[in-house]
Design an enzyme around this catalytic site. Structure first.
Site, PDB file in Angstrom:
ATOM      1  N   SER A 108     -54.576 -49.306   9.463  1.00 16.35           N
ATOM      2  CA  SER A 108     -53.953 -50.023  10.431  1.00 16.35           C
ATOM      3  C   SER A 108     -52.604 -49.054  10.774  1.00 16.35           C
ATOM      4  O   SER A 108     -52.304 -48.841  12.133  1.00 16.35           O
ATOM      5  CB  SER A 108     -53.258 -51.307  10.203  1.00 16.35           C
ATOM      6  OG  SER A 108     -54.344 -52.198   9.980  1.00 16.35           O
ATOM      7  N   GLN A 142     -54.798 -57.481  15.923  1.00 18.48           N
ATOM      8  CA  GLN A 142     -55.386 -56.758  17.147  1.00 18.48           C
ATOM      9  C   GLN A 142     -55.266 -57.369  18.337  1.00 18.48           C
ATOM     10  O   GLN A 142     -54.710 -56.595  19.030  1.00 18.48           O
ATOM     11  CB  GLN A 142     -57.109 -56.404  16.790  1.00 18.48           C
ATOM     12  CG  GLN A 142     -57.362 -55.759  15.449  1.00 18.48           C
ATOM     13  CD  GLN A 142     -58.833 -55.575  15.200  1.00 18.48           C
ATOM     14  OE1 GLN A 142     -59.565 -56.166  15.887  1.00 18.48           O
ATOM     15  NE2 GLN A 142     -59.374 -54.678  14.463  1.00 18.48           N
ATOM     16  N   ARG A 167     -52.030 -46.417  14.541  1.00 23.31           N
ATOM     17  CA  ARG A 167     -50.759 -47.078  15.172  1.00 23.31           C
ATOM     18  C   ARG A 167     -49.755 -45.771  15.658  1.00 23.31           C
ATOM     19  O   ARG A 167     -49.204 -45.510  16.748  1.00 23.31           O
ATOM     20  CB  ARG A 167     -50.018 -48.102  14.763  1.00 23.31           C
ATOM     21  CG  ARG A 167     -50.821 -49.390  15.187  1.00 23.31           C
ATOM     22  CD  ARG A 167     -50.160 -50.770  14.297  1.00 23.31           C
ATOM     23  NE  ARG A 167     -50.854 -52.002  14.540  1.00 23.31           N
ATOM     24  CZ  ARG A 167     -52.073 -52.403  14.198  1.00 23.31           C
ATOM     25  NH1 ARG A 167     -52.906 -51.526  13.445  1.00 23.31           N
ATOM     26  NH2 ARG A 167     -52.486 -53.636  14.444  1.00 23.31           N
ATOM     27  N   SER A 217     -54.981 -62.957  15.228  1.00 25.52           N
ATOM     28  CA  SER A 217     -55.555 -61.552  15.112  1.00 25.52           C
ATOM     29  C   SER A 217     -54.331 -60.696  15.371  1.00 25.52           C
ATOM     30  O   SER A 217     -53.848 -60.702  16.637  1.00 25.52           O
ATOM     31  CB  SER A 217     -56.634 -61.535  15.906  1.00 25.52           C
ATOM     32  OG  SER A 217     -57.059 -60.169  16.515  1.00 25.52           O
ATOM     33  N   ASP A 253     -59.377 -58.557   5.232  1.00 29.46           N
ATOM     34  CA  ASP A 253     -60.171 -57.389   4.906  1.00 29.46           C
ATOM     35  C   ASP A 253     -60.749 -57.317   3.705  1.00 29.46           C
ATOM     36  O   ASP A 253     -61.549 -56.490   3.201  1.00 29.46           O
ATOM     37  CB  ASP A 253     -59.710 -55.972   5.392  1.00 29.46           C
ATOM     38  CG  ASP A 253     -59.445 -55.942   6.835  1.00 29.46           C
ATOM     39  OD1 ASP A 253     -60.096 -56.704   7.638  1.00 29.46           O
ATOM     40  OD2 ASP A 253     -58.795 -55.080   7.356  1.00 29.46           O
ATOM     41  N   ARG A 313     -69.585 -60.862   7.179  1.00 30.06           N
ATOM     42  CA  ARG A 313     -69.190 -60.599   5.496  1.00 30.06           C
ATOM     43  C   ARG A 313     -69.533 -61.803   5.000  1.00 30.06           C
ATOM     44  O   ARG A 313     -69.591 -61.673   3.982  1.00 30.06           O
ATOM     45  CB  ARG A 313     -67.892 -60.124   5.805  1.00 30.06           C
ATOM     46  CG  ARG A 313     -67.665 -58.770   6.101  1.00 30.06           C
ATOM     47  CD  ARG A 313     -66.245 -58.086   6.082  1.00 30.06           C
ATOM     48  NE  ARG A 313     -66.141 -56.749   6.251  1.00 30.06           N
ATOM     49  CZ  ARG A 313     -65.249 -56.102   6.734  1.00 30.06           C
ATOM     50  NH1 ARG A 313     -64.070 -56.660   6.719  1.00 30.06           N
ATOM     51  NH2 ARG A 313     -65.420 -54.778   6.995  1.00 30.06           N
TER      52      ARG A 313
HETATM   53  C1  S3P Z   1     -56.459 -54.784  11.879  1.00 31.30           C
HETATM   54  C2  S3P Z   1     -56.210 -56.137  12.209  1.00 31.30           C
HETATM   55  C3  S3P Z   1     -57.262 -57.028  11.449  1.00 31.30           C
HETATM   56  C4  S3P Z   1     -58.401 -56.242  10.515  1.00 31.30           C
HETATM   57  C5  S3P Z   1     -58.519 -54.813  10.949  1.00 31.30           C
HETATM   58  C6  S3P Z   1     -57.420 -54.125  11.136  1.00 31.30           C
HETATM   59  C7  S3P Z   1     -55.414 -54.021  12.776  1.00 31.30           C
HETATM   60  O1  S3P Z   1     -58.402 -57.431  12.377  1.00 31.30           O
HETATM   61  O2  S3P Z   1     -59.394 -57.233   9.992  1.00 31.30           O
HETATM   62  O3  S3P Z   1     -59.244 -54.301   9.834  1.00 31.30           O
HETATM   63  O4  S3P Z   1     -55.150 -53.054  12.306  1.00 31.30           O
HETATM   64  O5  S3P Z   1     -54.624 -54.568  13.462  1.00 31.30           O
HETATM   65  P1  S3P Z   1     -57.925 -58.788  13.255  1.00 31.30           P
HETATM   66  O6  S3P Z   1     -56.657 -58.740  13.818  1.00 31.30           O
HETATM   67  O7  S3P Z   1     -59.003 -58.994  14.197  1.00 31.30           O
HETATM   68  O8  S3P Z   1     -58.140 -59.988  12.165  1.00 31.30           O
END
Ligand code: S3P
Length: 444
Positions: free
Chosen positions: A24, A171, A28, A169, A317, A348
């Site tokens: 992550s 993301q 970024r 989330s 994760d 999963r």
């Molecule tokens: C991540 C957020 C998570 C995670 C992914 C990485 C990120 O997903 O499962 O492997 O870097 O923001 P979600 O935000 O969709 O849960």
């Protein structure tokens, strides 16, 4: 053709190990470094396919990026208005993080771009980002049912909104914040439960003001990012495989060094501790705005637990390997509130239940989680369905199996943990990789 793993049963894990950089944070660092002014130097960068996909995408938009060389990357930022229209589709590979965060960032650019990915990514839901971005004035076309590819018709007229997320989330939160950098006024995101906050932390490290209050985080559009130095800690999501390995394998004593222990990522530690794991945090320190520690894990008998749903986003994760911990625990483990697991790199819940049952574990999938009764289990052939974390979780499971485990379709381990097999062997797993066997990659 793909790769399979053959893992001999039993064994112990011992020694010291630094797992690769946080995925992550690596994504970024490239994204923010690219739109910053000046030169950003990154160390500890994850040289895995997902983060490399993000790097190549920014190169395709005219950002000069050097490396990676042993985790070192230099990004010559082009400033927030300096990205150039790509001349080809932007391939996110297997990486949902690349696609979702970029959907937000590209929505505010003065050009059109197309984001695509592999077969797994092209099955994943994108309306969760395109719908709130549309409220900001973004125009993004998807394939049927809100799936990739995404055609992002960038505009310089985004406007800030207040948005409450339906799913917890990071993301989606990050996509909106990145779009918010380009929007007029203030963009605020409220999350139903805390999720990883690397975007907020890193924006601040680049000198960009981020306001947070309770579960809401806001940015004002139109600011500037100033290049900085980023040291990426080891990924707790990769360390998790060895935390479980050390917990379940009798005689184990393993130290994982320089692991990121951001509070929004340590659900796995909390869940394993509740199960009775013996994990000690040593030498805690701050590295570039992120907390880091060495984690020592020693074998301990685990017991089944009910995982509190509020911990789910903080360990999202890590469930594939936590399910393996549950299979080795005494009694029953119940995970609920985890329907998000169904839309990760694979489903999963279904894929882990199928594999565990194949080994003889009593695993009951539920719409939003799983019920697992721990006990002895055997070896067998399991299919990872091209999911990196499923493949590594079953490799760890072999430590307690009564026979060898063969895991199919493992090539995607390289998306998040390049060198996994060598790392696992170095601490004691008896694992071999066979290239060119099993299912074609990404097509399962
Ligand atoms: C991540 C957020 C998570 C995670 C992914 C990485 C990120 O997903 O499962 O492997 O870097 O923001 P979600 O935000 O969709 O849960």
């Amino acid at each position: 053709m793909s790769t399979l793993y053959r893992v001999k049963p039993g064994g112990t894990v011992r020694g010291r190990l630094r797992v690769p950089g946080d995925k992550s944070i690596s994504h970024r660092a490239i994204m923010l470094g690219s739109i910053a002014e000046g030169t950003t130097r990154i160390t500890g960068f994850l040289e895995g396919e997902d983060a490399l996909a993000t790097m190549n995408i920014f190169r395709a938009m005219g950002v000069p990026i050097e490396g990676p060389v042993q985790g070192r990357v230099t990004v010559h930022g082009v400033g927030s208005r300096g990205l150039r229209a790509p001349t080809r589709e932007l391939d996110c590979g297997n990486s949902g993080t690349s696609m979702r965060l970029l959907a937000g960032l590209l929505a505010g650019q003065p050009f059109t771009s197309v984001l695509t990915g592999d077969a797994s990514l092209r099955r994943r839901p994108m309306r969760r980002v395109t719908e709130p971005l549309a409220r900001m004035g973004a125009r993004i076309e998807t394939a049927p049912e809100g799936r990739p590819p995404l055609t992002v018709y960038g505009t310089t007229r985004l406007k800030g909104v207040e948005h409450t997320l339906r799913v917890a989330s990071a993301q989606v939160k990050s996509a909106l914040l990145l779009a918010g950098l380009y929007a007029s006024g203030r963009t605020c995101v409220t999350e139903p439960a805390p999720t990883r906050d690397h975007t907020e932390r890193m924006l601040r490290a680049f000198g960009y003001p981020v306001l947070s209050s309770g579960s809401t985080v806001c940015v004002e559009g139109g600011g500037r990012l100033a290049a900085c130095e980023i040291e990426v800690p080891a990924d707790i999501s990769s360390a998790a495989f060895f935390l479980v390995a050390g917990s379940i394998a009798p005689g184990s004593d393993l130290t994982l060094t320089h692991v990121g222990i951001n509070p929004s990522r340590i659900g796995v530690l909390e869940i394993l501790k509740r199960m009775g794991a013996d994990i000690t945090l040593m030498n805690p320190r701050q590295v570039g705005g992120e907390p880091v520690a060495d984690l020592r894990v020693r074998h301990a008998p685990l017991k089944g637990v009910e995982v509190p749903p509020e911990l789910v986003p903080l360990a999202i994760d890590e469930f594939p390997v936590l399910f393996v911990a549950a299979a080795c625990a005494e009694g029953e483990t119940v995970v609920t509130g985890a329907e998000e697991l169904r839309v990760k790199e694979s489903d999963r819940i279904a894929v882990m239940a199928q594999g565990l049952r194949r080994l003889g574990v009593e695993a009951q999938p539920m719409p939003d989680g799983m019920r697992i009764r721990g006990g002895a289990y055997g070896g067998g052939v399991v299919d990872s369905h091209g999911d990196h974390r499923v493949a590594m979780a079953f490799a760890v499971a072999a430590l307690r199996a009564s026979g060898p485990i063969e895991i199919l379709d493992c090539a995607n381990v390289a998306t998040s943990f390049p060198g996994f097999v060598l790392a696992a062997r170095s601490v004691g797993l008896d694992i071999e990789e066979h290239a060119g066997e099993g299912q074609p990659r990404g097509e399962t």
